[in-house]
Scaffold this active site. Structure first.
Site, PDB file in Angstrom:
ATOM      1  N   ASP A 203      33.836 -25.486  11.845  1.00 19.40           N
ATOM      2  CA  ASP A 203      32.668 -25.819  12.653  1.00 19.40           C
ATOM      3  C   ASP A 203      31.531 -24.827  12.438  1.00 19.40           C
ATOM      4  OD1 ASP A 203      31.472 -27.363  14.903  1.00 19.40           O
ATOM      5  OD2 ASP A 203      31.580 -25.443  15.936  1.00 19.40           O
TER       6      ASP A 203
ATOM      7  N   GLU B 210      31.313 -27.791   7.832  1.00 15.26           N
ATOM      8  CA  GLU B 210      30.187 -28.437   8.487  1.00 15.26           C
ATOM      9  C   GLU B 210      28.988 -27.520   8.248  1.00 15.26           C
ATOM     10  OE1 GLU B 210      28.287 -29.735  12.763  1.00 15.26           O
ATOM     11  OE2 GLU B 210      29.524 -27.965  12.525  1.00 15.26           O
TER      12      GLU B 210
END
Length: 686
Positions: A316, A369
């Site tokens: 993330d 990401e």
């Protein structure tokens, strides 16, 4: 992971282990820190170890001593900052915390940073637990994974939030084991290859969705015990599904029992408050200038792969890791030692993380990401890259959703948004993500983003989905999108399963399952996802009619399919397109099939190619094109039906695909006499 019962010589860390931890290379630090059942001097008990270098004193408190740490004071090892204690006659299942006296003399309680299990929120104690006792039954999957080649295989990821996929009538969560029975057959039966779970590590607040963590080594107790989560993963593997976890190494929450100011001083976070604060999230950043943080986090990644058989991570907020000011808004701007915006130590952490993961788990998925133009995200570290093997293609998602939300009559002016991605599609190994980020409150669902009346919304969405599935790159779709959830994701309730009682949603569900099956059976759609040889434009420039035509190619000679996407509301008869070889072509997929809720304008017969060059191709053919549709063609084989085996999958030639996905069912076999709710109950028991 080795069995946590150790002999007496292993009670204290060795000098070498201490050296590696402080150097930042103790990548199995979870075998040293935390609470471990073992035998010492003939007695069974539990050894505790914790890093708290600035504490005056540390003790273990729990139900077993009335939460009075004075009864079990820990011993500090030399100048290591590590505290250790063996407590005899203690067994798994007991609650505990560390009672820490900070440098100013104040005393407070902290959960164990390495706890393998935690109390159910709102309670916050750690639980002594042995994660090595579960008996796995996924040997076949693990053996297959060791031989797999993700770059040249289909990858279709079902992203989901565990707590809101489905809930019980009284609003309670389904447990890990209950979800193994409900979710796994649903996802496997719908044609996905992987499940991606939003963070499952322990977190105090449901609505953080797991992105603000207090227990990096503990699966959340909301849904059951650690062995129950292992059972869930085991069932996924037994059903041919890989499991990807969202993983959050960028920050952690400030809850009093967590990592923040752990020993009374900034420890896991930087001492500089500007560097420590993540204002947009109200959290603390990790301090990557401390080598011990490398040991803690890299060990954590390896732990989930080692102990829980996790197949990979979606890491993330990588942009927030590599840039000091990526999401600071109007806050004070930070700079590195050279005056730049790059977080140099965090970049080094990412490289060491990926090197360590791929050294031990060479077939892992490490998916970034990353939302900027940072180069070589998916290149190996030795080649100057960050070392991931996949990156979310967030630029493509932004462009294509902007285009699809444009009214059809204005799409000619936005045509470049469809084709621009091919300028960089092979610069990284991409995953195309229609993720939760696009469907949260205020952003609308994929279906509700589409323009037009209700039938046109579904036609646009079928078209978008087909373009998504045929564009180079692996695929990710967020839960609920498979049946056309109309509202955006509501994290406090379950998906709108009642929509499957409506024909439009039921037929769209039928379509996505057919499209998924078609994708897996068509090698040219994934065999060369990351190679320019796998893609060729036939016509990218027809902005006037809002039509694009391209080829996807496999490795074998003659293994290709032709994809045409019509983004206008116009129907075209006798529309000529260029093709690369002479013979007959058959339509093997059409999003306008009545089976999927379309008008049923199909090219039902084999189409004879003309010896007329067109679209820079030596031959051409005429076809019919429905409005708002995607059509896929394959050259008809001159031989009888043949089946090509590929690692346990079967791929059919054009003739066979036509019969399987042609005029009867278009890739989805509907039981005779089964429609509506009866059909749904038979297929998925919902």
């Amino acid at each position: 992971m080795e069995n946590s019962v150790k002999n007496s010589q292993q009670v204290l860390p060795t000098d070498f282990e201490l050296y590696l931890f402080h150097e930042g290379t103790l990548y199995e630090s979870y075998t040293l820190f935390g609470a471990h059942a073992m035998e010492y001097e003939g007695k069974k008990g539990v050894r505790f170890a914790v890093w708290a270098p600035n504490a005056q004193a540390v003790a273990v408190a729990g139900d077993f001593n009335g939460w009075d740490g004075s009864k079990h004071q820990m011993k500090r090892l030399k100048d290591s900052g590590i505290w250790v204690l063996f407590i005899p006659d203690l067994a798994p299942g007991e609650l505990y915390k560390y009672e820490i006296t900070g440098p100013s003399g104040n005393t407070f309680f902290k959960a164990d940073p390495y706890a393998f299990y935690s109390e159910v929120r709102p309670k916050t104690a750690s639980v002594i637990y042995d994660p090595g006792m579960y008996q796995w039954h996924d040997r076949k999957w693990m053996s297959h994974k060791a031989k797999s080649d993700p770059y040249h295989e289909p990858m279709l990821i079902y992203e989901m939030h565990f707590g809101s996929w489905k809930k019980k009538a009284n609003g309670d969560f389904y447990t890990y084991r209950e979800m193994a029975d409900e979710l796994v057959p649903y996802v496997a039966g719908h044609g996905y290859t992987h499940i991606e779970l939003m963070p499952m590590m322990e977190h105090p607040f449901d609505r953080s969705w797991g992105y603000q963590i207090t227990g990096f080594y503990a699966p959340t107790s909301r849904y059951g015990k650690p062995e129950d989560f292992m059972y869930f993963i085991d069932k996924c593997h037994q059903n041919g599904l890989g499991v990807i976890l969202d993983w959050v190494p960028v920050h952690f929450c400030k809850d009093a029992h967590g990592l923040g100011r752990f020993d009374g001083t900034p420890l896991f976070e930087p001492a500089d408050p500007d560097m420590a604060e993540r204002p947009i999230w109200g959290t603390y950043n990790f301090d990557f200038q401390k080598p011990e943080i490398f040991s803690f986090l890299i060990s954590n990644a390896l732990f989930w792969m080692d102990v829980y058989h996790i197949d990979g991570f979606r890491v993330d907020a990588v942009s927030s890791l590599i840039y000091l000011n990526h999401d600071r808004g109007d806050e004070k701007k930070l700079a590195n030692q050279y005056g730049g915006d790059v977080n140099l130590e965090a970049v080094e952490f990412i490289k060491k993380l990926n090197e360590a993961v791929f050294k031990k788990f060479p077939h892992a998925l490490m998916i970034a990401e990353e939302a900027t133009s940072w180069p070589l995200v998916t290149a190996p570290v030795y080649a100057g890259g960050l070392g991931f093997n996949y990156k979310w293609n967030m630029g493509w998602v932004h462009d294509v959703l902007t285009y699809m939300q444009t009214p059809e009559e204005k799409r000619p002016d936005a045509h470049d948004l469809l084709t621009f991605s091919m300028h960089y599609a092979f610069s990284e190994n991409y995953v195309l993500p229609f993720s939760h980020d696009e469907l949260v409150y205020g952003k609308k669902s994929l279906l509700n983003k589409m323009p037009g009346d209700f039938p046109q919304k579904f036609a646009n969405l079928r078209l978008l989905y087909a373009y998504f599935m045929t564009h180079p790159g692996k695929k990710l779709l967020f839960m609920g999108s498979e049946f056309g959830q109309f509202d955006e994701w509501k994290d406090l309730t379950q998906l709108d399963w009642m929509l499957l009682d409506f024909e439009t949603h039921r037929t769209f569900f039928q379509f996505t399952k057919a499209m998924n099956t078609f994708y897996q059976n068509t090698r040219s759609l994934w065999r060369q996802d990351h190679d320019p040889e796998g893609f060729e434009w036939i016509d990218p420039n027809n902005r006037r009619q809002s039509i694009i035509i391209f080829m996807r190619r496999g490795k074998r000679k003659g293994d290709y399919c032709i994809v045409l996407c019509n983004f206008s509301k116009n129907k075209y008869d006798k529309f000529r397109i260029g093709v690369p070889s002479f013979g007959k072509y058959i339509e093997i997929f059409n999003t306008d099939d009545e089976q999927f809720g379309g008008s049923g304008l199909l090219n039902k017969k084999a189409i004879q190619v003309d010896k007329e060059p067109f679209h820079n191709q030596p031959y051409s053919m005429e076809i019919s094109i429905p409005p708002l549709s995607a059509l896929i063609f394959k050259k008809q084989s001159t031989k009888r039906q043949r089946v090509v085996k590929n690692n346990g999958r079967k791929e059919m030639d054009g003739n066979a695909l036509s019969r399987r996905t042609g005029n009867k069912a278009r890739g989805f076999d509907i039981p005779a006499g089964k429609t509506g709710s009866a059909f749904w109950r038979q297929v998925q028991n919902y």
